[in-house]
Design an enzyme around this catalytic site. Structure first.
Site, mmCIF file in Angstrom:
data_model
loop_
_atom_site.group_PDB
_atom_site.id
_atom_site.type_symbol
_atom_site.label_atom_id
_atom_site.label_comp_id
_atom_site.label_asym_id
_atom_site.label_seq_id
_atom_site.Cartn_x
_atom_site.Cartn_y
_atom_site.Cartn_z
ATOM 1 N N ASN A 248 -6.018 1.044 -3.910
ATOM 2 C CA ASN A 248 -5.073 0.547 -2.910
ATOM 3 C C ASN A 248 -4.497 -0.790 -3.340
ATOM 4 O O ASN A 248 -4.998 -1.436 -4.264
ATOM 5 C CB ASN A 248 -5.755 0.458 -1.542
ATOM 6 C CG ASN A 248 -6.832 -0.601 -1.442
ATOM 7 O OD1 ASN A 248 -6.802 -1.429 -0.553
ATOM 8 N ND2 ASN A 248 -7.826 -0.598 -2.334
ATOM 9 N N HIS B 57 -2.699 0.654 6.931
ATOM 10 C CA HIS B 57 -3.070 0.519 5.517
ATOM 11 C C HIS B 57 -3.473 1.895 4.998
ATOM 12 O O HIS B 57 -3.935 2.746 5.757
ATOM 13 C CB HIS B 57 -4.216 -0.480 5.342
ATOM 14 C CG HIS B 57 -4.559 -0.743 3.915
ATOM 15 N ND1 HIS B 57 -3.677 -1.336 3.034
ATOM 16 C CD2 HIS B 57 -5.676 -0.472 3.203
ATOM 17 C CE1 HIS B 57 -4.244 -1.425 1.836
ATOM 18 N NE2 HIS B 57 -5.466 -0.909 1.920
ATOM 19 N N CYS C 66 0.812 -1.228 0.000
ATOM 20 C CA CYS C 66 0.000 0.000 0.000
ATOM 21 C C CYS C 66 0.842 1.273 0.000
ATOM 22 O O CYS C 66 0.585 2.193 -0.780
ATOM 23 C CB CYS C 66 -1.007 -0.003 1.135
ATOM 24 S SG CYS C 66 -0.315 0.026 2.803
#
Length: 161
Positions: free
Chosen positions: A130, A118, A66
């Protein structure tokens, strides 16, 4: 590549009609990227759809995690060097109210029981891109997805006002 309908068409039209010049930044000492580059950030991110996930990855040929995805996109689209670390990128970003999200802003999640574990790049219309997990690919998800609703943490921007 997946079709995102009106969002993709709108972004493509904006990219063709919008400004392409403006100041570039080689490193961040504070979040001050020219807002004119929002479309470039979104279009660069969308060009990476379906790239393989790879923990520690930060290049299309090797895959992305990410923060590697965000690092690569901002470098390619704005020549802004970012760390390959979600918490550090969160620390560089300026907080934004969720109601004021704009394309190119960053969304942060607590997915591992720790803050900023994240992240993704907001695309508009409640969607973000993502690199979600091992075995997966770069994809578009929605903030309304129950998993991301449960783990949502904050929004930040690297763009100046």
């Amino acid at each position: 590549m997946r079709v995102l309908g009106a969002l993709t068409i709108s972004l493509l039209l904006s990219a063709c009609a919008g400004p392409s010049g403006g100041p570039r930044h080689s490193a961040i000492t504070g979040p001050q990227i020219d807002p004119a580059h929002r479309t470039e950030v979104v279009m660069t991110a969308l060009s990476l759809l379906e790239t393989q996930y790879r923990y520690g990855g930060s290049r299309p040929v090797q895959g992305f995690d990410c923060s590697g995805l965000v690092q690569y996109v901002f470098d390619a689209a704005t020549e802004t060097a970012l760390p390959h670390n979600t918490a550090q990128i969160a620390g560089l970003s300026r907080p934004v109210a969720r109601s004021r999200l704009q394309p190119g802003d960053l969304v942060f999640f607590n997915t591992l029981g720790k803050p900023n574990s994240h992240m993704g790049i907001y695309l508009g219309d409640g969607r973000f891109i993502n690199a979600p997990s091992t075995g997966g690919q770069v994809r578009v998800d929605t903030l309304d997805n129950p998993y991301y609703q449960r783990h949502f943490q904050s929004v930040g921007t690297l763009f100046g006002s």
